[in-house]
Every structure is written in structure tokens, then in C-alpha cells.
Scaffold this motif. Sequence first.
Motif, PDB file in Angstrom:
ATOM      1  N   ASN A 120      24.613  51.872  -4.573  1.00 19.90           N
ATOM      2  CA  ASN A 120      25.077  50.019  -3.585  1.00 19.90           C
ATOM      3  C   ASN A 120      26.266  50.431  -3.812  1.00 19.90           C
ATOM      4  O   ASN A 120      27.517  49.366  -2.688  1.00 19.90           O
ATOM      5  CB  ASN A 120      24.339  48.683  -4.472  1.00 19.90           C
ATOM      6  N   VAL A 121      27.270  50.257  -5.455  1.00 22.69           N
ATOM      7  CA  VAL A 121      28.617  49.442  -5.149  1.00 22.69           C
ATOM      8  C   VAL A 121      30.117  50.769  -4.268  1.00 22.69           C
ATOM      9  O   VAL A 121      29.958  50.180  -3.744  1.00 22.69           O
ATOM     10  CB  VAL A 121      28.577  49.995  -6.658  1.00 22.69           C
ATOM     11  N   CYS A 122      29.418  51.952  -4.634  1.00 20.65           N
ATOM     12  CA  CYS A 122      30.054  52.463  -3.038  1.00 20.65           C
ATOM     13  C   CYS A 122      30.023  52.452  -2.187  1.00 20.65           C
ATOM     14  O   CYS A 122      30.921  52.374  -1.025  1.00 20.65           O
ATOM     15  CB  CYS A 122      29.898  54.164  -3.732  1.00 20.65           C
ATOM     16  N   ARG A 123      28.711  51.787  -1.683  1.00 22.23           N
ATOM     17  CA  ARG A 123      28.615  52.088  -0.511  1.00 22.23           C
ATOM     18  C   ARG A 123      28.895  50.723   0.202  1.00 22.23           C
ATOM     19  O   ARG A 123      29.018  50.213   1.857  1.00 22.23           O
ATOM     20  CB  ARG A 123      27.255  52.124   0.512  1.00 22.23           C
ATOM     21  N   GLY A 124      29.212  49.956  -0.940  1.00 23.22           N
ATOM     22  CA  GLY A 124      29.381  48.090  -0.917  1.00 23.22           C
ATOM     23  C   GLY A 124      28.527  47.386  -0.790  1.00 23.22           C
ATOM     24  O   GLY A 124      28.618  46.018   0.183  1.00 23.22           O
ATOM     25  N   ARG A 125      27.387  47.054  -1.417  1.00 21.52           N
ATOM     26  CA  ARG A 125      26.320  46.567  -0.501  1.00 21.52           C
ATOM     27  C   ARG A 125      26.981  45.215  -1.723  1.00 21.52           C
ATOM     28  O   ARG A 125      26.577  45.674  -2.832  1.00 21.52           O
ATOM     29  CB  ARG A 125      24.944  46.898  -1.151  1.00 21.52           C
ATOM     30  N   ARG A 126      26.914  43.910  -1.244  1.00 19.87           N
ATOM     31  CA  ARG A 126      27.728  42.954  -2.488  1.00 19.87           C
ATOM     32  C   ARG A 126      26.757  42.820  -2.610  1.00 19.87           C
ATOM     33  O   ARG A 126      26.167  40.560  -2.875  1.00 19.87           O
ATOM     34  CB  ARG A 126      28.369  41.983  -1.634  1.00 19.87           C
ATOM     35  N   THR A 127      24.938  42.678  -3.380  1.00 21.90           N
ATOM     36  CA  THR A 127      24.771  41.496  -3.589  1.00 21.90           C
ATOM     37  C   THR A 127      24.597  41.291  -5.175  1.00 21.90           C
ATOM     38  O   THR A 127      25.859  41.908  -5.587  1.00 21.90           O
ATOM     39  CB  THR A 127      23.083  42.223  -3.455  1.00 21.90           C
ATOM     40  N   VAL A 128      24.497  40.449  -5.897  1.00 23.73           N
ATOM     41  CA  VAL A 128      24.675  39.725  -7.272  1.00 23.73           C
ATOM     42  C   VAL A 128      24.113  40.999  -8.342  1.00 23.73           C
ATOM     43  O   VAL A 128      25.266  41.639  -9.136  1.00 23.73           O
ATOM     44  CB  VAL A 128      23.616  38.745  -7.874  1.00 23.73           C
ATOM     45  N   SER A 129      22.633  42.153  -7.712  1.00 27.53           N
ATOM     46  CA  SER A 129      22.556  42.603  -8.756  1.00 27.53           C
ATOM     47  C   SER A 129      23.908  43.852  -8.819  1.00 27.53           C
ATOM     48  O   SER A 129      23.985  44.876  -9.508  1.00 27.53           O
ATOM     49  CB  SER A 129      20.921  42.950  -8.604  1.00 27.53           C
ATOM     50  N   THR A 130      23.986  44.158  -7.649  1.00 30.83           N
ATOM     51  CA  THR A 130      24.858  45.477  -6.752  1.00 30.83           C
ATOM     52  C   THR A 130      26.411  44.817  -7.949  1.00 30.83           C
ATOM     53  O   THR A 130      26.977  45.812  -8.874  1.00 30.83           O
ATOM     54  CB  THR A 130      25.305  45.263  -5.759  1.00 30.83           C
ATOM     55  N   LEU A 131      26.340  43.899  -7.773  1.00 30.88           N
ATOM     56  CA  LEU A 131      27.977  43.682  -8.070  1.00 30.88           C
ATOM     57  C   LEU A 131      27.884  43.236  -9.756  1.00 30.88           C
ATOM     58  O   LEU A 131      28.832  43.951 -10.467  1.00 30.88           O
ATOM     59  CB  LEU A 131      28.117  41.870  -7.820  1.00 30.88           C
ATOM     60  N   PHE A 132      26.940  42.401 -10.362  1.00 33.76           N
ATOM     61  CA  PHE A 132      26.791  43.002 -11.601  1.00 33.76           C
ATOM     62  C   PHE A 132      27.082  44.297 -12.328  1.00 33.76           C
ATOM     63  O   PHE A 132      27.129  44.660 -12.827  1.00 33.76           O
ATOM     64  CB  PHE A 132      25.084  42.459 -11.996  1.00 33.76           C
ATOM     65  N   ALA A 133      26.557  45.076 -11.901  1.00 34.90           N
ATOM     66  CA  ALA A 133      26.022  46.904 -12.501  1.00 34.90           C
ATOM     67  C   ALA A 133      27.642  46.956 -11.901  1.00 34.90           C
ATOM     68  O   ALA A 133      28.035  47.446 -12.936  1.00 34.90           O
ATOM     69  CB  ALA A 133      25.348  47.680 -10.994  1.00 34.90           C
ATOM     70  N   GLY A 134      28.638  47.460 -11.095  1.00 35.38           N
ATOM     71  CA  GLY A 134      29.812  47.296 -10.904  1.00 35.38           C
ATOM     72  C   GLY A 134      30.634  46.618 -11.810  1.00 35.38           C
ATOM     73  O   GLY A 134      31.908  47.131 -12.727  1.00 35.38           O
ATOM     74  N   LEU A 135      30.343  45.317 -12.963  1.00 34.42           N
ATOM     75  CA  LEU A 135      30.913  44.275 -13.925  1.00 34.42           C
ATOM     76  C   LEU A 135      31.052  45.439 -14.783  1.00 34.42           C
ATOM     77  O   LEU A 135      31.889  45.102 -15.742  1.00 34.42           O
ATOM     78  CB  LEU A 135      30.494  43.216 -13.374  1.00 34.42           C
ATOM     79  N   THR A 136      29.379  45.374 -14.928  1.00 30.96           N
ATOM     80  CA  THR A 136      29.150  46.058 -16.544  1.00 30.96           C
ATOM     81  C   THR A 136      29.040  47.722 -16.495  1.00 30.96           C
ATOM     82  O   THR A 136      29.545  48.185 -17.397  1.00 30.96           O
ATOM     83  CB  THR A 136      27.870  45.769 -16.696  1.00 30.96           C
ATOM     84  N   TYR A 137      29.719  48.233 -15.255  1.00 31.95           N
ATOM     85  CA  TYR A 137      30.086  49.651 -15.215  1.00 31.95           C
ATOM     86  C   TYR A 137      31.389  49.546 -15.599  1.00 31.95           C
ATOM     87  O   TYR A 137      31.899  50.864 -15.026  1.00 31.95           O
ATOM     88  CB  TYR A 137      29.046  50.963 -14.024  1.00 31.95           C
ATOM     89  N   GLN A 138      32.245  48.665 -15.352  1.00 31.09           N
ATOM     90  CA  GLN A 138      33.284  48.597 -15.616  1.00 31.09           C
ATOM     91  C   GLN A 138      34.262  49.189 -13.994  1.00 31.09           C
ATOM     92  O   GLN A 138      34.879  50.099 -14.024  1.00 31.09           O
ATOM     93  CB  GLN A 138      34.136  49.090 -16.668  1.00 31.09           C
ATOM     94  N   GLU A 139      33.499  48.928 -13.490  1.00 29.14           N
ATOM     95  CA  GLU A 139      33.615  49.911 -11.510  1.00 29.14           C
ATOM     96  C   GLU A 139      32.961  49.270 -10.447  1.00 29.14           C
ATOM     97  O   GLU A 139      33.105  49.808  -9.129  1.00 29.14           O
ATOM     98  CB  GLU A 139      32.244  50.984 -11.367  1.00 29.14           C
ATOM     99  N   LEU A 140      33.877  47.695 -10.911  1.00 30.95           N
ATOM    100  CA  LEU A 140      34.483  47.031  -9.274  1.00 30.95           C
ATOM    101  C   LEU A 140      34.991  47.413  -8.116  1.00 30.95           C
ATOM    102  O   LEU A 140      35.146  47.294  -7.395  1.00 30.95           O
ATOM    103  CB  LEU A 140      34.082  45.964  -9.560  1.00 30.95           C
ATOM    104  N   ALA A 141      35.895  47.957  -8.933  1.00 25.49           N
ATOM    105  CA  ALA A 141      37.312  48.587  -8.245  1.00 25.49           C
ATOM    106  C   ALA A 141      36.679  49.631  -6.982  1.00 25.49           C
ATOM    107  O   ALA A 141      37.703  49.606  -6.151  1.00 25.49           O
ATOM    108  CB  ALA A 141      37.955  49.051  -9.261  1.00 25.49           C
ATOM    109  N   TRP A 142      35.920  49.784  -7.578  1.00 23.80           N
ATOM    110  CA  TRP A 142      35.399  51.220  -6.211  1.00 23.80           C
ATOM    111  C   TRP A 142      34.120  50.245  -5.593  1.00 23.80           C
ATOM    112  O   TRP A 142      33.204  51.249  -4.312  1.00 23.80           O
ATOM    113  CB  TRP A 142      34.476  52.387  -7.230  1.00 23.80           C
TER     114      TRP A 142
END
Lengths: 345, 479
Positions: free
Chosen positions: A22-44
Motif C-alpha cells: 500500500n505504501v508503494c501504490r500510494g494508499r493514504r490510509t493512516v495504517s499505511t502511512l504509519f507503516a511507512g513511518l515505522t519502516y522508514q519508507e515514507l519516501a516510497w
Amino acid sequence: MFADYLLGLFATEPRRAKAVYNVCRGRRTVSTLFAGLTYQELAWLDSWHGVPLEKFEAAAQTLVEAGWLTAPQAGYWQLTPAGEAQQVKLKKTLYQPVAWQQFQQVDVRRFTALSQLALQVVSEYSHQAKRYYPVTTDPGIQAVVKGWFRRWRSADLVAMIVTELREFLTTLSTELATIFVQSLTGYEQPGQTDQQLAEQFNRSVVEILVIRKDLSCQWVAWLQAHPDGPLADLLRPLVKINSVSTSAWQTYQTFLQTPDLDQIAGRRHLKLSTVREHLLETAILITDFPFDRLLTPTIVAPLDQLFGSETAVSTWRFDQVQAAAPILDFFWFRLYQIMRCQRAA
Amino acid sequence: MQRDEIYQLLKQKYGFDEFRPGQYQVISDLLAGQDVLAVLPTGTGKSLIYQFAGTLLPGLVVVISPLISLMQDQVAHLNYQGEKQVAALTSQVDFQTRQLTLRQLPQLKFLFVSPEMLKQPAVLTAIQRVKLALLVVDEAHCISTWGPDFRPDYLGLGQLKQQLGSPLTLMLTATATAQVRQDIVQQLQVPQAQQVIYSMNRPNIYLAVANLSNEADKRERLRQLLTTAATPAIVYFSSKKQTELIAEWLRSTTNLRVAAYHAGLSAEDRFKIQQQYMTGQLDVICATSAFGMGLNKADVRLVIHYHLPTTLADYVQEIGRAGRDGQQSLAVLLYAPGDEQLVRNLNELTMASANQIQADYQRFQQQQPVPDELAAVLQFYWEHHYSVSQVVDIFDARQRQKQRELQQLLAYIQTADCRRAILMSHFGEATVPHREACCQLAGGAIPLAELGLTAGSVTTTPTTTSWKSLLDQLFLQKI
């Protein structure tokens, strides 16, 4: 291969496959964004917009078969020791994007299409060519470029564009500058396809795709730093002040005036749960969120007691909180997690 | 409008002194207010007809077109000719742009849509509000060949036409048997339409078939043809994967400049490959049938089919991309035993048994959602109150028709007689006497030298130019 880049998104601790997808395909739910934050992948975030789940799963499967990824539990993947070694190797040999954080704040895909047509129009104009096939027939893109060209058409336009391009391209390596220019469409030059560039530069087609997306992002970043030229004018409407969604940003602005969430809900005509989602989104995506306004000492104390020395935020479980402090609901736990991630960063 | 004025406009707007066969007749019928079914050979410049009529008739020209890539080509071509008020509504256009296009309809001159898009209420309503100059059904044979079991919205066009107030209608195709012509006028409810029919025969295309024993021989023969016969060439395949594999193989084993082209490429890459080909920067395109429908390259010398086309009509369409400049050209069909199985597999994709049809009718009655493509096709029939047995009959008839078409294709391949005669009689035309430059009879060689079609000098791959000089070439600056 896409799988090579996918491997770079996993770590030695388990990561939720769906969240990475979901991070890769840009789904902007809080749970995806939070995963992006904790995985340090928000840039993706949104970097592989529209990638189908099947392609993602098939790529992951090849990594599992190669012995590089393993599933410690259903829905989670983590690197094996061999996978970790492969990841290190790939990070040295495979092109690594440097400017993908632009995807969060700028509609890079649309700008790429606008820029491609605008540069073609100027190229044809410089050769006084009136009959040519436009690189895109998308009526929306054509209309914007038409309006832009009408505004900027002058004796100096070609020189201005060339100067801008030259200045930008000299910031790049020769290989990247050549890829950028060879992929342009203009007078008597349709431009090279990704496949043709891949053969010429001895890279895979996916790598060329990543390079070209990154070049678009770098081009966007350069234009933002040089905002007076014609191309920056084309970019301007596509830039948001930050990566937070418009609605969440409005909620946040109201929050800055009043910290009472019920009041915000009333003023914004939103459900309380939506207000909370908006604030979590904002807390993840900006660096100066005033956590202290919400996380009072009474709320923080039991959480600090539970997780004070624990740094692996993504492994904390809400049922631990429920056992220790039943009055705290999930929102406070998640906000506390975000605060700890932001402060650790 | 007088004949003189029409010719004057032709000269003034397009720079031509003469119309191609059929163009003038169709245009003058349209200007006289007559619906027209025009069957004109490939390469006749069918799009000029509606462009021309559109210029003279007030209002919007709506062109119903079957493929997104074709619509994009058509829009780009009109743009190229200086026509600015033109747009295509496709599924690839985002929602906002679609809304914008619909709002700006009164300012547009040409709108390209698929039958599926036209049927959408927002689109239909917007078009109903503007004055229509002309409704064009491009590739009108799709009504008969795709309508019954693949894209049933082609069958709903007659009703849509009525909802648009039955505007002046032009139906265009290059290949239509008498049966297909009847299907077209019946489905579109235009029994009075003028039929302007010209021979599908393209005498400047030499017809050849290479009977080979297996895949390896086919590949070798392909390479041999491409390196000995004149290019530019198009090689048609039935799968995307094969276009890429063979293109790569040809790049690595010959000096030819080769690219693959298929619907899986990005719109940008498709554009680049087409333009490289148009401007002589590529010798060979390995393509699926999506390539070339809207292509305006006059000097294609060679069309090779690596896999069988699905019907003789498709074959005529596809080889028709050769020799549009009127010069001698060549069409070669490569055949190895068992190749017909691919066509059968393709045909089976649209097959439905009586049980499946009955089960889907129950699904429809229970108001269950549409689960797959077959159900999407059947849904059309249920919504239009067909009975199960009627639909079973339609599907049966279509499958039988497809089997017949495959047999006709195989007859073309296996004949010991003139191949052109087989093609022409398939379309109900009187045959022309066989001559040397007509076709390759069984067992004969292709007379490349006699046809003037031997390969020219070998092209070399251009060396990489520095980005600075490339930039200078792209943007000409006055010093």
C-alpha cells in the motif's frame, strides 16, 4: 527487475506485506502511512502508483523462491541472511532513487506528462514546425500546455528553456543527463523508449523506469528551487504546501485554534473518528506536530511506563495498553507511537 | 455544394488535386444528407472523408472507434493536420478531464468514443445537448464480428443512434462480406443507406505463404525474409510476449533496427515507437494486431504474419498497411502445422455452452453482480429481453461462423491456385486473372528481384550523441 527493488523494502524484522504494498501504490490510509513511518519508507509513498497486487505478489514470490525472503507468519515477510546480503549487494549495483520524497507533495506523474509535451511544443516551435504528432493526446494535458505556451510564447522562450535544462542537467551525472535528454520528444526526435535506453546503458528496463521517475523528481526539486522560469510555472499548481491531504490539513488548522476534538468535529462537520484520523495523518507527515497539546502527562505516564525503554515501535501491542490502562483507547496509543518515531528520528 | 467547390477545398485544406477512389462519392452523398455505408480498400484515406464532411457540416462529428490506441492515433493525426478541436474520451482519460471534455463539447469539432463510453449516461446526455454534424462508425465490421459474443455494446449502437436523434451516419470499413454489410445496416437501422463499395483488392501487394515444418524453421525463415527483402516491415504476432522475444532475437542476430509494439507498453513508449518507425528510425516492428490501425506510413514494404490472423478479413486489414504509396509490396504468412490451434484457443475464449448461458440467466434474475467477461456480454442480452434459447442460438451461430472462417483461412494457406482469387471470392468479388506479380503459387519462390523488393544497404546503429549536442538539436537557437 521489479523484484530487485522490492527486496530493498524488507528488513530482517518482519514487515507487513500488505502495508509495504500500500505504501508503494500510494494508499493514504493512516495504517499505511504509519507503516511507512515505522519502516522508514515514507519516501516510497506512491512511488509505484497503480502497481497491481498480482505483480507485487509474483515479484515477492520470486524472492521467496530465491531464498531471500521468508514469511515468519501469514501476511508478513522478512529478509533471510542470504536476502540481507543480496540487499546490500543490490544497493551498491542497482540505481537507488534519491528524490522520490517529491511524490508525497507533488503530482509528479502529471508534471512529467506536462513537461514532456511542453518541451516537445517548444522544440517544434524552435524549428518553426507547425505540423507534428503530439506526444500525448490527453485533452487535459493538452489544454494546460496550450494555455501555458500562450502565456510564455516569446522571442526568449527557447533560450530560457535551454538555459534551465542545461543548468539542471549539469547537476546530474553524464549518464543521467543523457538518459533525460534521450527520452525527450521533440523536433525529428521521437525519443528513446525505456527498452532502448536499457540496452544502451546496459541496465534493466525497470531500472530505467526507476531512473526516469527519479529524474522527474529531481527535475521537480530543481524547478522548485528556481521558481521564476517558464517550467516552474507549469509545475506550481501541482505542488502542495506539504504532503498532508487537504481535508486533514484543514482539520489540523482548526486543531491549532482549539485542541478540543469534539469542538473540531462540530466545526468541521466531521465524525470524531475522522478528526482523529486527520490528526494522526498530519502527525505522521509533518515534522513539527505539537504532540504535547494532546498527549498530556496523564496519558503519557502509563505509556512511558510500558514502552519507555522499548524502541521497536512497530512491535508494541495495543492489548498491552488495554491491560495496563483500560481508559486509553487506540487513538492515544497510535499517537504516542508516532511521537516516539518522530522523536527518535 | 458544387463539385468545383469541393475540389477547391481539397486542394486548399489538404493539398491534393484528386480524391482517392470512393472518397468523393461518399462525401457528396453525405453532403446530400444520405447515410452511407462505405467499403473502401485499406489505405484509401477513410478518415479524410469524415474530416472533410465535418469541415462542411455544422456541428460535432462523433466517431465511434473500437480501440484506445486507434483513437489516440486518430486524435494525434488530426492534431498533426492542424485540427485543434478534437478529443478522445477513453478509459485512460481521468475523471476530471472527462468532465472538462464533456463541458467543452460545444467547442469541439471531432469526438472519438468507444461504444461502451458512448452508452454512459453522462456522455450520452452531453452529446444529446450539442448539434451533431455526423455520426461515424469506424471499423463498422466490428458490429458483426465483435458484437455478438465479445463487445455487445456494438449491438446497442442502433438504439444509441436513435437516442442521439438519428443523425446523419457514415459507416466505414475496408472489409465486409455481403453478410457483414447486411448486419451493419440492420443493426444500425439504416436500411436506406447508400452503399459505396469498392474492391478490397490491393494489386500492389504480392501475396505469399511459407509452409514450414516447425517453430525453428519459422524463425529462420522470418530472419531470412527480413534480411533479404525490402523494409520497412511489420511482423504480426498473436502474443505480446512473442513480439518482445522475437524483437530481441532479431536485434541480437541481425543489423536491423527492431522494436516490439503491443498494448502492454506505456502510451509514451507506443508513441515513440510509432514515430521512430514513421520517421525511418526503425526497420522492423514486431507487433500485435493493435499496431498500425491508425498508422499513416505510406512506404511499408513488407508485412509478415508470424502467427495466423483470426480471419481472412483481419488478414486483409493487416496486410493492407503495406504499400499505401501504391508501390510494390509484399505480404507473407508463415505457417507451421498446428498454428491453427492458437486461433481455436482464441475463439474458445468467447464460447459459452447452453448450461453456462442458462446459469448466467439465473444469476441475472437473482440480481447478482456480473462476475466475469462472459457474464458482462450476456448481461447485454438479458437487459434487452432476449430469451435463453435465443442467446444459445446466437452463440452457436457465432462459433460455427468462426470455424468456417478458420477453414477459409486454411484454404487460403493450402491452396494450389491463385491466392488472390481466394481472397476476392471470399468477399464476393469477381476474381482477376493470375499473373506473375500477383501471388506465390504453392511450391514457388518469392520473386524478390522481379518485384523490386530486395533488401537495401544495411543500416548501422547510430552512435550515442552527447546530451549537450542532443539538446542543441532539439532546441534550435538563433544566434
